[in-house]
Motif scaffolding. Structure first.
Motif, PDB file in Angstrom:
ATOM      1  N   ARG A  75      -3.127   0.665  -2.776  1.00 43.22           N
ATOM      2  CA  ARG A  75      -3.866   1.605  -1.931  1.00 43.22           C
ATOM      3  C   ARG A  75      -5.202   1.973  -2.565  1.00 43.22           C
ATOM      4  O   ARG A  75      -6.247   1.945  -1.917  1.00 43.22           O
ATOM      5  CB  ARG A  75      -2.998   2.851  -1.694  1.00 43.22           C
ATOM      6  CG  ARG A  75      -3.479   3.727  -0.587  1.00 43.22           C
ATOM      7  CD  ARG A  75      -2.486   4.824  -0.187  1.00 43.22           C
ATOM      8  NE  ARG A  75      -1.985   5.610  -1.293  1.00 43.22           N
ATOM      9  CZ  ARG A  75      -0.709   5.651  -1.672  1.00 43.22           C
ATOM     10  NH1 ARG A  75       0.204   4.945  -1.046  1.00 43.22           N
ATOM     11  NH2 ARG A  75      -0.341   6.407  -2.688  1.00 43.22           N
ATOM     12  N   ASN A  76      -5.193   2.258  -3.863  1.00 37.38           N
ATOM     13  CA  ASN A  76      -6.431   2.617  -4.563  1.00 37.38           C
ATOM     14  C   ASN A  76      -7.363   1.418  -4.729  1.00 37.38           C
ATOM     15  O   ASN A  76      -8.581   1.566  -4.683  1.00 37.38           O
ATOM     16  CB  ASN A  76      -6.123   3.232  -5.926  1.00 37.38           C
ATOM     17  CG  ASN A  76      -5.446   4.578  -5.807  1.00 37.38           C
ATOM     18  OD1 ASN A  76      -5.513   5.237  -4.769  1.00 37.38           O
ATOM     19  ND2 ASN A  76      -4.747   4.988  -6.853  1.00 37.38           N
ATOM     20  N   THR A  94       0.828  -1.207   0.000  1.00 35.90           N
ATOM     21  CA  THR A  94       0.000   0.000   0.000  1.00 35.90           C
ATOM     22  C   THR A  94       0.869   1.267   0.000  1.00 35.90           C
ATOM     23  O   THR A  94       0.328   2.364  -0.037  1.00 35.90           O
ATOM     24  CB  THR A  94      -0.968   0.021   1.204  1.00 35.90           C
ATOM     25  OG1 THR A  94      -0.220  -0.154   2.403  1.00 35.90           O
ATOM     26  CG2 THR A  94      -2.028  -1.044   1.062  1.00 35.90           C
TER      27      THR A  94
END
Length: 187
Positions: free
Chosen positions: A83-84, A77
């Motif tokens: 992360r997205n 991440t």
């Protein structure tokens, strides 16, 4: 002594009939006929080691002779790709045949140099699941250096749940191919 030389000779011949991919020796498997959409798609995904998934990423769809067709990823991440994906699972993985070296002198955009886009959802696997263990083995087999990546970066295993497939491997537009046909195909 003669038998040892004979076996060494056979071993060297065996190495000569293998393909080399990014410095790793892979057992040679023939490129399927371009009209065999499922076979060609599975061959392309199985023999590739990276693609574009919001970013350039390494992946594996299984270990040698146990290709599943499902791309697995080892992501952190610290990178926006993972992360997205935790916020919005919609993802596409695009792979070109060009890095495999099987396009001859064709430009990567030329339709004779295949390209495939798998769209679906990028999901985080449960670290204790059987599938996660399989995916980790597949990833570390295809990309051995991943084993040494920093633990502090909290790499996790993701997979792409494929919902749609778009593949061009010749002139005339995309090949019709369902996810079921793709996943059912045996390498």
């Amino acid at each position: 002594m003669k038998s040892k030389c004979f076996y060494c000779f056979l071993f060297l011949i065996f190495l000569g009939f293998q393909d080399c991919c990014e410095g790793r020796w892979l057992l040679a498997s023939p490129k399927p006929d371009r009209d065999n959409a499922a076979g060609y798609a599975r061959w392309l995904v199985s023999h590739s080691s990276w693609g574009i998934l919001r970013n350039v990423v390494s992946f594996s769809d299984g270990v040698v002779d146990k290709s599943t067709g499902i791309p697995y990823f080892y992501l952190t991440t610290l990178d926006p790709t993972a992360r997205n994906a935790l916020k919005d699972h919609r993802s596409s993985l695009t792979i070109s045949e060009n890095p495999l070296g099987t396009c001859g002198n064709a430009d990567p955009e030329n339709p004779v140099c295949a390209k495939i886009t798998l769209t679906g959802k990028l999901v985080l696997l449960d670290a204790n699941s059987k599938e996660s263990k399989f995916a980790q083995t597949a990833l570390f087999t295809k990309h051995p250096e991943m084993k040494g990546w920093p633990k502090s970066h909290n790499f996790r295993i993701f997979k792409l749940k494929i919902k749609n497939i778009f593949m061009i491997n010749w002139f005339g537009g995309p090949k019709p191919l369902t996810v079921g046909q793709y996943l059912k195909y045996k390498m």
